[in-house]
Design a protein around this motif. Structure first.
Motif, short mmCIF file in Angstrom:
data_model
loop_
_atom_site.label_atom_id
_atom_site.label_comp_id
_atom_site.label_asym_id
_atom_site.label_seq_id
_atom_site.Cartn_x
_atom_site.Cartn_y
_atom_site.Cartn_z
N GLU A 138 0.84 -1.21 0.00
CA GLU A 138 0.00 0.00 0.00
C GLU A 138 0.87 1.26 0.00
OE1 GLU A 138 -3.51 2.09 2.71
OE2 GLU A 138 -2.88 0.02 3.10
N SER B 173 2.28 1.87 -3.49
CA SER B 173 1.29 2.42 -4.42
C SER B 173 1.02 3.90 -4.16
CB SER B 173 -0.01 1.63 -4.32
OG SER B 173 -0.58 1.76 -3.03
N SER B 174 1.30 4.37 -2.95
CA SER B 174 1.05 5.78 -2.63
C SER B 174 2.21 6.69 -3.03
CB SER B 174 0.79 5.94 -1.13
OG SER B 174 1.97 5.71 -0.38
N GLY C 269 6.00 5.07 -7.52
CA GLY C 269 6.01 3.67 -7.13
C GLY C 269 7.39 3.20 -6.74
#
Length: 600
Positions: free
Chosen positions: A473, A476-477, A481
């Motif tokens: 997670e 992805s933030s 990436g």
């Protein structure tokens, strides 16, 4: 001087070529006053000026072309010398023993590679050629002056000898002062590096003013020595210029008198004066060359200290000797190094310990007490082993011995039955992966950090380990990436620890070493990390230096260390029942008897 020549020697052909070009330029400069005399004598007899003027123009054009080639040649040589010096030092840094390298601050090491090499390049290229050329220029001028007038030559020699005496006295002082100046610059780099690393502590302690004062103390010290060097150089330049000007005045006065008495012609006096004026350039440039050489010798002395760093093995034993074709040699060297994990697999059918200590004693100096004493230890090929004990018990020393950061003074270590002495450092470390408590990030992107120990790891393997360690997670933030460049702010301390653990797991090590790898992780994430560690322990060895009770409870076997020895071994429940020190260690966490004892 030997070290300075070591860097210049691979380019001796270039140096000789540059010197020949320089001598050609000097020869043309020396010919100019004679051609000027030719012009004056031709005017005196009313002859044609065509030939002498054409010769002057030819000397001007040829001199410009040759000078251009010489500058390009010396410029490339200087950059090659810097490249070789930096390559040699970086090679030595990476091949040095960890604790020997750690005794020198990073600021000092960085200064050697950055500013010291710049001083070295000038000394090893321009100064060597310049000293020879300018010396020949001075001697050539004096020789040609002798053909013109011996009386005026004697007057000129008195000034030249005075300037030479001043150089002999001042130049060694410049070397000593430059060395102190560079040392002060290294101290500044050391202080600034430490301050920037601890900038949050500095600000939270409202210590900016104190840090500023300490940094400026180093800045002032460097400035003080640099100004002292400037004053000495200024004295050399001033005396050199004054000596040349005195020679011009003396020659002009005495020459005018000799012309008036008919002992010499005006054309000879003009040619002689041109040679005296021409001496100003070589003499002052000699001052500059000698100054640069002294600075370079000071830098060479500091660079030479890097040679004193002991190296780990034959694979990293690269002395500070430059390569004539550095890029190609570096590429070949990379091909010759073993691949990650090479030689780390156990022999076919091996059922003994993965790693074994037999009577191992080790310490950090002959004048210090040993950190571990007569240690016997067998690590099974699978399972989770925890090392616990009070501070200074020797836990971290055991990990350092396993990785050959530290060599034992007595006893033997074996990897899959093979003594460490028969293995290279790369072969030993190929079986291991290490997660430090500080978990530093390597420069680069998140992907480069994850693949640092095993660049061949697949995208699928990376995705799986990120998912298991609850990092997917976060990845992805990030704006780019896995290709996001990591800084001190885009990952928390716990996330950095998990990145370090992911890097170690992607290396698929036979032995995983963890120095409290969950210290900054929250409870939910810690559970996921422990599941991952337990899973790895089913097929490999996991060795943890433990400071948290959760890590201890998870371990298959716990080794209690005290004063460099293992005094007890067992499971958490067994040790809690039978070992007083372990009871105190657990009690220090407020979870059992003996509350108030030191932490694990």
């Amino acid at each position: 001087m030997r070290l300075l020549w070591a860097f210049a020697r691979p380019y001796s052909k270039v140096l000789v070529s540059a010197l020949l070009l320089s001598l050609l330029v000097s020869a043309m400069a020396l010919a100019t006053p004679l051609v000027t005399q030719w012009v004056l004598e031709t005017v005196a007899v009313g002859g044609s000026l065509r030939d002498p003027v054409l010769v002057l123009i030819a000397l001007l054009i040829l001199g410009a072309v040759v000078s251009w080639f010489q500058w390009v040649m010396l410029g490339k040589l200087a950059e090659d010398v810097v490249y070789d010096a930096r390559r040699a030092m970086i090679t030595r840094y990476l091949g040095a023993r960890v604790f020997d390298l750690g005794r020198r601050g990073p600021g000092q090491l960085v200064t050697r590679v950055t500013s010291d090499t710049l001083l070295l390049n000038e000394a090893a290229s321009n100064s060597i050629v310049g000293l020879v050329n300018r010396s020949i220029m001075v001697l050539g001028s004096l020789a040609l002056m002798a053909t013109l007038d011996l009386v005026l030559l004697g007057t000129t020699l008195a000034s030249v000898l005075l300037v030479g005496l001043v150089f002999v006295v001042l130049m060694p002082q410049i070397s000593r002062v430059e060395e102190r100046s560079q040392a002060s610059l290294g101290d500044l780099g050391e202080e600034l590096t430490g301050t920037m690393r601890a900038i949050k502590t500095v600000k939270s302690s409202t210590a900016e003013a104190r840090s500023f004062a300490e940094l400026m103390r180093h800045v002032g010290e460097s400035r003080r020595w640099s100004l002292k060097s400037v004053r000495i150089q200024a004295a050399a330049w001033t005396i050199g210029m004054a000596g040349v000007n005195a020679a011009v005045i003396a020659v002009l006065a005495l020459g005018a008198y000799r012309v008036s008495t008919g002992e010499m012609t005006v054309s000879v006096l003009v040619a002689f004066l041109l040679y005296v004026w021409g001496l100003a350039g070589p003499v002052l440039e000699l001052t500059e060359d000698l100054t640069a050489l002294q600075s370079g010798l000071a830098a060479a002395a500091r660079i030479g200290q890097i040679q004193e760093l002991p190296v780990e093995s034959e694979l990293s034993d690269v002395s500070i000797v430059p390569a004539t074709q550095p890029v190609e040699e570096d590429a070949q060297r990379r091909q010759d190094l073993p691949a990650p994990g090479a030689g780390s697999e156990p022999p076919a059918g091996w059922d003994g310990p993965a790693l074994e200590f037999q009577g191992v004693t080790a310490g950090y100096g002959a004048d210090l007490d040993p950190a571990v004493i007569d240690l016997d230890l067998a690590i099974p090929p699978r399972g989770h082993i925890a090392l616990v004990g009070t501070s200074g018990a020797g836990k971290t020393t055991v990990l350092s011995l396993m990785q050959r950061f530290l060599e034992p003074s007595a006893g033997t270590l074996r990897l899959f039955g093979t003594p460490y002495a028969e293995l290279s450092h790369a072969e030993v470390r190929g079986a291991l992966a290490y997660v430090e408590q500080e978990t530093p990030l390597v420069p680069g992107t998140l992907r480069e950090n994850l693949l640092f120990s095993n660049p061949a790891a697949s995208d699928q393997a990376v995705a799986e380990v990120l998912e298991r360690l609850r990092l997917a997670e976060k990845v992805s933030s990030l704006p780019e990436g896995l290709d996001t460049r990591l800084t001190e702010t885009n990952l928390s301390g716990g996330q950095r620890q998990r990145v370090a653990l992911a890097r170690a797991l992607l290396a698929a090590p036979r032995i995983l070493l963890l120095d409290e790898a969950t210290a900054q992780i929250d409870g939910i994430t810690e559970a996921a990390v422990h599941r991952t560690i337990r899973d790895h322990a089913t097929r490999a060895s996991v060795i943890t230096v433990a400071h948290r009770l959760s890590t201890v409870i998870d371990a298959d076997r716990i080794l209690v260390m005290h004063a460099g020895r293992i005094i007890a071994a067992g499971t958490h429940a067994e040790l809690l029942r039978h070992n007083a020190l372990y009871q105190d260690l657990v009690g220090s966490l407020g979870l059992g008897p003996g509350s108030g004892a030191p932490r694990l």
